[in-house]
Scaffold this motif. Structure first.
Motif, PDB file in Angstrom:
ATOM      1  N   UNK A 177       0.774  -1.241   0.000  1.00 23.39           N
ATOM      2  CA  UNK A 177       0.000   0.000   0.000  1.00 23.39           C
ATOM      3  C   UNK A 177       0.798   1.280   0.000  1.00 23.39           C
ATOM      4  N   UNK A 178       2.077   1.223  -0.378  1.00 25.38           N
ATOM      5  CA  UNK A 178       2.905   2.434  -0.317  1.00 25.38           C
ATOM      6  C   UNK A 178       2.953   3.210  -1.630  1.00 25.38           C
ATOM      7  N   UNK A 179       2.493   2.616  -2.730  1.00 27.35           N
ATOM      8  CA  UNK A 179       2.621   3.259  -4.040  1.00 27.35           C
ATOM      9  C   UNK A 179       1.347   4.038  -4.372  1.00 27.35           C
ATOM     10  N   UNK A 180       1.518   5.226  -4.936  1.00 29.62           N
ATOM     11  CA  UNK A 180       0.354   5.976  -5.418  1.00 29.62           C
ATOM     12  C   UNK A 180       0.767   6.863  -6.584  1.00 29.62           C
ATOM     13  N   UNK A 435       1.029   7.369   3.972  1.00 27.72           N
ATOM     14  CA  UNK A 435      -0.210   6.614   3.757  1.00 27.72           C
ATOM     15  C   UNK A 435      -0.270   5.341   4.584  1.00 27.72           C
ATOM     16  N   UNK A 436       0.839   4.604   4.635  1.00 29.01           N
ATOM     17  CA  UNK A 436       0.891   3.363   5.405  1.00 29.01           C
ATOM     18  C   UNK A 436       1.979   3.399   6.481  1.00 29.01           C
ATOM     19  N   UNK A 581      16.902   2.336   2.607  1.00 32.93           N
ATOM     20  CA  UNK A 581      16.135   2.187   3.843  1.00 32.93           C
ATOM     21  C   UNK A 581      14.640   2.236   3.545  1.00 32.93           C
ATOM     22  N   UNK A 582      14.220   3.253   2.788  1.00 30.07           N
ATOM     23  CA  UNK A 582      12.796   3.393   2.474  1.00 30.07           C
ATOM     24  C   UNK A 582      12.284   2.202   1.666  1.00 30.07           C
ATOM     25  N   UNK A 583      13.073   1.788   0.673  1.00 29.53           N
ATOM     26  CA  UNK A 583      12.649   0.660  -0.162  1.00 29.53           C
ATOM     27  C   UNK A 583      12.554  -0.622   0.654  1.00 29.53           C
ATOM     28  N   UNK A 584      13.533  -0.838   1.531  1.00 33.44           N
ATOM     29  CA  UNK A 584      13.555  -2.069   2.325  1.00 33.44           C
ATOM     30  C   UNK A 584      12.415  -2.103   3.334  1.00 33.44           C
ATOM     31  N   UNK A 585      12.207  -0.999   4.031  1.00 35.63           N
ATOM     32  CA  UNK A 585      11.122  -0.955   5.013  1.00 35.63           C
ATOM     33  C   UNK A 585       9.769  -1.060   4.305  1.00 35.63           C
ATOM     34  N   UNK A 586       9.648  -0.408   3.135  1.00 34.19           N
ATOM     35  CA  UNK A 586       8.384  -0.460   2.391  1.00 34.19           C
ATOM     36  C   UNK A 586       8.105  -1.861   1.859  1.00 34.19           C
ATOM     37  N   UNK A 587       9.154  -2.574   1.425  1.00 37.02           N
ATOM     38  CA  UNK A 587       8.961  -3.888   0.807  1.00 37.02           C
ATOM     39  C   UNK A 587       8.938  -5.031   1.811  1.00 37.02           C
ATOM     40  N   UNK A 588       9.738  -4.897   2.884  1.00 28.03           N
ATOM     41  CA  UNK A 588       9.900  -6.029   3.813  1.00 28.03           C
ATOM     42  C   UNK A 588       9.552  -5.695   5.249  1.00 28.03           C
ATOM     43  N   UNK A 589       9.499  -4.419   5.572  1.00 23.72           N
ATOM     44  CA  UNK A 589       9.284  -4.032   6.962  1.00 23.72           C
ATOM     45  C   UNK A 589      10.551  -4.022   7.780  1.00 23.72           C
ATOM     46  N   UNK A 590      11.710  -4.323   7.147  1.00 27.95           N
ATOM     47  CA  UNK A 590      12.979  -4.429   7.867  1.00 27.95           C
ATOM     48  C   UNK A 590      14.012  -3.462   7.319  1.00 27.95           C
TER      49      UNK A 590
END
Length: 945
Positions: A177-180, A435-436, A581-590
């Motif tokens: 749900x992070x893409x818009x 958003x998320x 960091x943003x990509x990893x947290x957005x994709x995996x939560x880590x």
């Protein structure tokens, strides 16, 4: 000395040359490592051990290396080698960033020069060829620096498997749900013709027009009723204005409102000009600045109000026949201007956010190339930077320009073209920060990350807290596509978009991004496919590299996620550290890393940036071909990377001097162990001469300090420890003292083998300490060492053969520390005697030391061997009378006096000591009894020195 006696000495021998000739020798060791597959051997040897992963931030595949590249890769190499030295499994997988505008532009230039026109497929192929040529250029340069890694299997962001994983990561981000998609202002480079990421923007000074423009209030009565004013004051019939200040006149055609701050206090002033009055609203805090800019001397305050009182009032646009409202916004401050902000939602993020609260249109007429569209009245077709003057002229002619001047201020520039950028609203794809809960999750994630230096955490935290949504779309060709289809009427993406992205990823994994051009929605058996249009945007290259955790760390079996360390320049707080960091947290939560290390930028000796125009550029290739890669590596290690790193020819020469000290010390050690076989000649620690025990214990302690410094990434401390050990502990003391014993004593005597054992221990430890930094020199030393060992020093772990003093040892580290301090004082007295002509050399002297307990007992414990410690022909210690004053500043407890007298005894032709027993043996009239014993007798015995 006669030839007869010279042949009885144990003179040093070694093939390890004094002159390093690094530029010629280093390529031979590179060939040796490659021929014997040393990196592959290392991976096999470390298999099953605990891993330590340094993840490589990919350099851009464009152009030769600069000194910053060398700094970055050498730092990584030092860390990886130091971890392998600990016995960890620390592989290195290098990578390259291969998509994006610089490659596209270089290919376009090449094609224009050759007058070629290619279709998209051919253009992609040309981009790939160009990127590969740059990778080969940079790879060879990195290898020449001694950087060890899997150079045959790097990761490339243009590899089809990597391109597919970029899309799979995008699908995960979309699923969560992070893409818009949005139409909002983004940094836009008019030269690139594309949106820019935050990391692609840098701030430089720029000269801009600074103008004050007035917006006339439509209904003066409504305005007046909203204010507090002097009782009995008549309502102004007309002429009430809200002035704004701007440095971007070209944005005025897109103005949709004027913003005030709800809580600010505003004053309305009356200004009498000629035979009429004008009324201007200004924030009270900025009133003095405002009237000063307009050079107003005759004015008075006639009313005042809070900003919120004027919300919704209509104003006349200063250029066009339309009205705009007064709105409220928290971004309005009293830092500069009037407290009223010209609001063009299409050209500013704050403006956009404020405008969304009022449902204002986000319209503009600025094309991708920076020109106004022909439809724009008055200024159609003009480039926005040229339109500034035209807009100012119109404002002058209609009376709405209050003041103009030019100012120099900090302004965003494209980091590629070094030209000013603009904010321009376009349809773009964004990763939402809010958003998320991506912002909060990212901030929470970095709390558990180690930052070196620690200030890096604060810097990254601030950037994450304040950054806008991440615009990940670009309007270019050479890049990973955004494989989405949107509805022609609603602009909503297809409900099966995540599944479609994964389907496209599978195709691209086989055929590369070229396949996207031929992919149609119909081939996926989608109902109503004709109602959807294909997105032609490409992904931000920072997204490409940002998902390397997915495409590399989570894919390659020799690596692991998260990585133990990310290491890049300090500018990557706004770049890769942040995007991954943003990509990893957005994709995996880590979070993708456990620790982040940043280094400063390189500057010249005066602290200036490297610049061709200044002539201060230091090219790594030039350093390597003149001084050698090890000198460049030593510069990296010897400099504190946490701040700016100064480099110049003079600085590198100083590092050469430091290198020479280490090399010469090593050469002495090798030369004096030429006939030593560790398997049969080694002496147990308990049986060694006391001085030899001390130096082995000293090496043991230094090794502990060096291990800790490597662990803490304090490489300048490692260098200092090694240099001080070589120059002070060895060069100024130990090696100086043992020369007599090493050269003059019987070849196989225990005392000589004791010293050789100590030197071999030192060599074994020293070569390993040096390996992460001076890799080439360490290999050269390694190949000179006797005994069974690994094929290459790169395969070795820390030396475990060092011993340390037990707690009961009398002649321990503290004991010898005191002796060294006494010796330093003796050397001062000897030097003074030389200066006065009393003696020529120390071996012409007898030294008498007057000392009280416990120093007296410490020195007399050496017995007759104290003279060897002091390197004099005789040395005596006498007890100080009670009440004797201390020597010099009294810093050495018990030392009361040092006396030097010239020895009148004859000089031994073999050892050069002056001894009364020279010539007592008739067969050897030129040498002393000790030398006779060492030649013809059982040889002397040493216990202490």
């Amino acid at each position: 000395m006669t030839t007869e006696y010279k042949s009885t000495l144990n003179l040093p021998q070694t093939a390890f040359s004094m002159k390093a000739n690094l530029s010629a020798q280093e390529p031979k060791w590179l060939a040796f490592w490659q021929e014997h597959a040393v990196y592959e051997q290392l991976r096999t040897a470390r298999q099953g051990r605990n891993k330590f992963i340094v993840h490589d931030g990919p350099p851009y595949a464009n152009g030769p290396l600069h000194i910053g590249h060398a700094l970055n890769k050498i730092l990584k190499d030092i860390i990886i080698k130091s971890k392998n030295l600990l016995g960890l499994d620390a592989p290195y997988v290098p990578g390259w960033d291969c998509h994006g505008l610089p490659i596209e532009l270089n290919v376009e230039k090449k094609l224009a020069k050759e007058k070629k026109v290619l279709d998209k497929k051919e253009f992609y192929a040309e981009c790939r060829r160009y990127a590969l040529s740059q990778i080969e250029l940079q790879r060879d340069s990195f290898i020449r620096l001694g950087v060890m890694g899997d150079w045959q299997h790097p990761y490339l962001t243009m590899a089809p498997s990597y391109e597919a994983d970029i899309l799979r990561a995008l699908a995960d981000i979309m699923q969560r749900g992070h893409l818009h998609r949005g139409y909002k202002p983004v940094h836009w480079c008019m030269d690139c013709g594309s949106a820019l990421a935050e990391a692609e923007v840098e701030y430089e000074d720029k000269s801009s027009p600074s103008i004050y423009v007035r917006f006339q209030v439509i209904d003066a009565g409504l305005f007046w009723d909203a204010c507090h004013h002097t009782p009995g004051q008549d309502v102004p019939i007309a002429g009430i204005y809200i002035p704004i200040w701007t440095t971007t006149p070209w944005t005025l055609p897109a103005n949709q409102a004027v913003a005030l701050n709800a809580e600010l206090d505003y004053a309305l002033i009356e200004v009498k000009e000629a035979h009429q009055c004008h009324y201007y609203l200004c924030a009270e805090a900025l009133l003095n600045d405002f009237v000063g800019k307009l050079s107003l001397t005759q004015y008075r305050v006639v009313a005042y109000c809070k900003g919120q009182a004027l919300e919704g009032l209509l104003l006349q646009h200063p250029l066009y026949d339309r009205t705009v409202p007064v709105i409220l916004g928290t971004h309005v401050t009293t830092e500069a201007g009037t407290g009223a902000v010209h609001t063009a939602p299409a050209h500013g993020l704050d403006d956009y956010i404020a405008a969304m609260q009022y449902n204002l249109p986000v319209n503009h007429e600025v094309l991708a190339n920076g020109c106004f569209s022909d439809k724009l009245p008055l200024f159609g077709g003009l480039h926005i930077m040229k339109a500034n003057d035209a807009i100012i002229e119109v404002l002058k002619s209609n009376g709405n320009l209050l003041h103009q001047e030019r100012i120099t201020h900090s302004y965003p520039h494209c980091w590629r073209h070094k030209t000013p950028v603009i904010f321009r609203a376009t349809p773009q794809w964004f990763i939402s920060m809010n958003a998320k809960g991506l912002r909060e999750a990212s901030l929470e994630a970095i709390e558990n990350v180690q930052f070196i230096p620690s200030s890096g955490q604060t810097r990254l935290r601030t950037m994450i807290a304040n950054r806008p949504d991440w615009c990940i779309s670009r309007q270019r060709l050479w890049g990973t596509p955004i494989p989405l289809w949107c509805h022609k009427e609603t602009n909503e993406w297809h409900p099966n978009s995540v599944k479609l992205i994964l389907e496209v990823a599978n195709i691209i994994a086989e055929k590369g991004i070229e396949a996207w051009q031929g992919i149609q929605l119909e081939q996926f058996a989608i109902h109503n496919a004709k109602n959807y249009f294909k997105i032609e945007d490409t992904l931000d290259v920072w997204f490409d590299s940002g998902v390397s955790f997915y495409a590399v760390l989570m894919r390659r079996p020799e690596l692991q996620f998260p990585a133990d360390l990310y290491l890049e320049g300090t500018d990557q707080h706004r770049g890769w550290f942040q995007t991954t960091l943003l990509a990893s947290v957005a994709a995996t939560g880590n979070v993708p890393y456990k620790a982040v290390l940043t280094h400063g930028f390189t500057v010249d000796a005066q602290g200036r940036k490297m610049s061709k125009s200044l002539g201060n550029v230091i090219a790594p290739e030039k350093v390597v071909t003149t001084l050698g890669a090890d000198i460049l590596r030593l510069w990296v290690a010897a400099t504190d990377y946490k701040t700016e790193l100064a480099v110049s020819d003079e600085i590198l020469q100083r590092n050469t001097d430091g290198y020479r000290r280490i090399r010469n010390t090593t050469r002495f050690l090798l030369a004096n162990t030429f006939d030593f076989d560790p398997a049969k000649d080694s002496v147990a620690f308990k049986d060694m001469v006391a001085l030899d025990q001390w130096v082995v214990d000293r090496a043991y302690r230094v090794q502990q300090e060096i291990k800790e410094a490597y662990q803490q990434y304090q490489f300048h401390t490692v260098y200092q420890k090694i240099h001080n050990f070589c120059s002070i502990d060895l060069g100024s003391f130990y090696l100086d003292v043992i020369k007599d014993r090493q050269y003059t004593i019987k070849r196989d005597a225990l005392a000589r083998r004791s010293a050789q054992t100590a030197m071999m221990h030192i060599l074994e430890a020293l070569v390993r300490w040096l390996m992460p930094i001076l890799s080439f020199t360490a290999e050269e030393i390694w190949q000179c060492l006797p005994g069974q060992r690994e094929q290459s020093v790169l395969l070795a772990t820390y030396y475990e053969g060092l011993s340390s003093f037990s707690a009961q040892t009398t002649m321990n580290a503290a004991y010898f520390e005191t002796v060294m301090r006494v010796r330093d004082e003796v050397n001062k007295v000897l030097e003074a005697a030389r200066t006065e002509g009393v003696i020529g050399s120390g071996l012409e002297a007898k030294v008498t030391i007057t000392a009280s307990a416990p120093l007296y007992d410490m020195l007399t414990a050496f017995k007759d061997e104290l003279r060897f410690v002091l390197i004099t022909s005789a040395a005596a210690v006498q007890a100080a009378p009670a009440g004797s004053s201390l020597w010099a500043d009294g810093s050495i407890p018990g030392l009361c006096h040092i006396a030097v007298e010239k020895m009148e005894a004859p000089k031994c032709a073999r050892c050069w000591h002056r001894r009364e027993d020279v010539g007592v043996v008739e067969a050897h009239p030129e040498i002393c009894q000790r030398c006779v014993d060492n030649i013809d007798g059982a040889g002397e015995t040493r216990h202490y020195a």
